[in-house]
Design a protein around this motif. Structure first.
Motif, PDB file in Angstrom:
ATOM      1  N   GLY A 130       0.786  -1.234   0.000  1.00  0.00           N
ATOM      2  CA  GLY A 130       0.000   0.000   0.000  1.00  0.00           C
ATOM      3  C   GLY A 130       0.815   1.279   0.000  1.00  0.00           C
ATOM      4  O   GLY A 130       0.407   2.278  -0.582  1.00  0.00           O
ATOM      5  N   ARG A 134       0.219   3.964  -2.968  1.00  0.00           N
ATOM      6  CA  ARG A 134      -0.241   5.337  -2.707  1.00  0.00           C
ATOM      7  C   ARG A 134       0.746   6.357  -3.270  1.00  0.00           C
ATOM      8  O   ARG A 134       0.359   7.367  -3.852  1.00  0.00           O
ATOM      9  CB  ARG A 134      -0.463   5.552  -1.208  1.00  0.00           C
ATOM     10  CG  ARG A 134      -1.742   4.904  -0.694  1.00  0.00           C
ATOM     11  CD  ARG A 134      -2.050   5.283   0.738  1.00  0.00           C
ATOM     12  NE  ARG A 134      -1.067   4.788   1.698  1.00  0.00           N
ATOM     13  CZ  ARG A 134      -1.055   3.559   2.198  1.00  0.00           C
ATOM     14  NH1 ARG A 134      -1.960   2.687   1.826  1.00  0.00           N
ATOM     15  NH2 ARG A 134      -0.141   3.207   3.083  1.00  0.00           N
ATOM     16  N   HIS A 138      -0.131   8.947  -6.274  1.00  0.00           N
ATOM     17  CA  HIS A 138       0.005  10.381  -6.006  1.00  0.00           C
ATOM     18  C   HIS A 138       0.965  11.049  -6.984  1.00  0.00           C
ATOM     19  O   HIS A 138       0.680  12.117  -7.533  1.00  0.00           O
ATOM     20  CB  HIS A 138       0.474  10.612  -4.575  1.00  0.00           C
ATOM     21  CG  HIS A 138       0.836  12.036  -4.284  1.00  0.00           C
ATOM     22  ND1 HIS A 138      -0.113  13.033  -4.160  1.00  0.00           N
ATOM     23  CD2 HIS A 138       2.044  12.640  -4.142  1.00  0.00           C
ATOM     24  CE1 HIS A 138       0.501  14.189  -3.945  1.00  0.00           C
ATOM     25  NE2 HIS A 138       1.800  13.975  -3.926  1.00  0.00           N
TER      26      HIS A 138
END
Length: 193
Positions: A130, A134, A138
């Motif tokens: 994760g 992420r 982003h």
């Protein structure tokens, strides 16, 4: 839709590659709602084919940008959409992916060529990669990427059946199919043009 798919790992036993292979099978077997199998042409690549020296500005100034970086950049440019599953090493990208990405960004910062992408990650642990997922989602906005969906698969060994090459967890399987269904917008755009 010309889909470029790969695992951001160089491991010969990559669990992220196994996840990508399963996702490809769902798409090419017509098992993703709104994405007809006849509309999907998949090309897979192996990061091992893009091995280069570790990026440095001194090396670039002395020798230029290596051909594998151009090949990687051009391969992305030839696709209509991308499917990448990120392996997580110490909370970040693998060195191999970061290196090829860094070299390609010296050709053009928009490494992803404004292509729509589905980003995945998995790991043996509960985090499922994760952190890197992420971060990748982003940062994608700065490198020419439209993230359609992202999904992390935790505890790979518990949730993936390696004998059949399928997700054994029904809830995660539905989530993966939903993430892949976002490619329907790409197929629709291709049909309209």
């Amino acid at each position: 839709m010309k889909l470029l798919a790969f695992a951001a790992s160089t491991s010969s036993q990559s669990i992220n590659r196994q996840l990508v292979d399963y996702a490809i099978r769902l798409l090419t077997d017509g098992l993703v709602e709104g994405v007809p199998a006849r509309e999907v042409e998949v090309r897979t690549i192996d990061l091992n084919d893009f091995e280069m020296p570790i990026y440095s500005i001194d090396r670039q100034n002395a020798d230029g940008i290596p051909q594998p970086a151009h090949d990687f950049y051009d391969t992305i440019g030839a696709a209509d959409a991308l499917l990448i599953s990120f392996a997580e090493h110490n909370g970040s990208y693998t060195v191999a992916y970061k290196n090829v990405f860094d070299w390609a960004s010296r050709i053009n910062m928009r490494v992803y060529h404004d292509k729509p992408i589905v980003m995945l990650s998995t790991s043996p642990g509960g985090g499922g990669g994760g952190f890197v997922l992420r971060s990748a989602a982003h940062l994608a906005q700065y490198f020419g990427n439209d993230v359609l969906a992202s999904l992390s698969i935790p505890r790979f060994d518990e949730n993936f059946d390696t004998a059949t090459g399928t997700l054994a967890n029904p809830e995660l399987d539905v989530q993966l199919r939903d993430a892949l269904a976002t490619f329907a917008t790409v197929v629709a755009e291709e049909s309209d043009s």
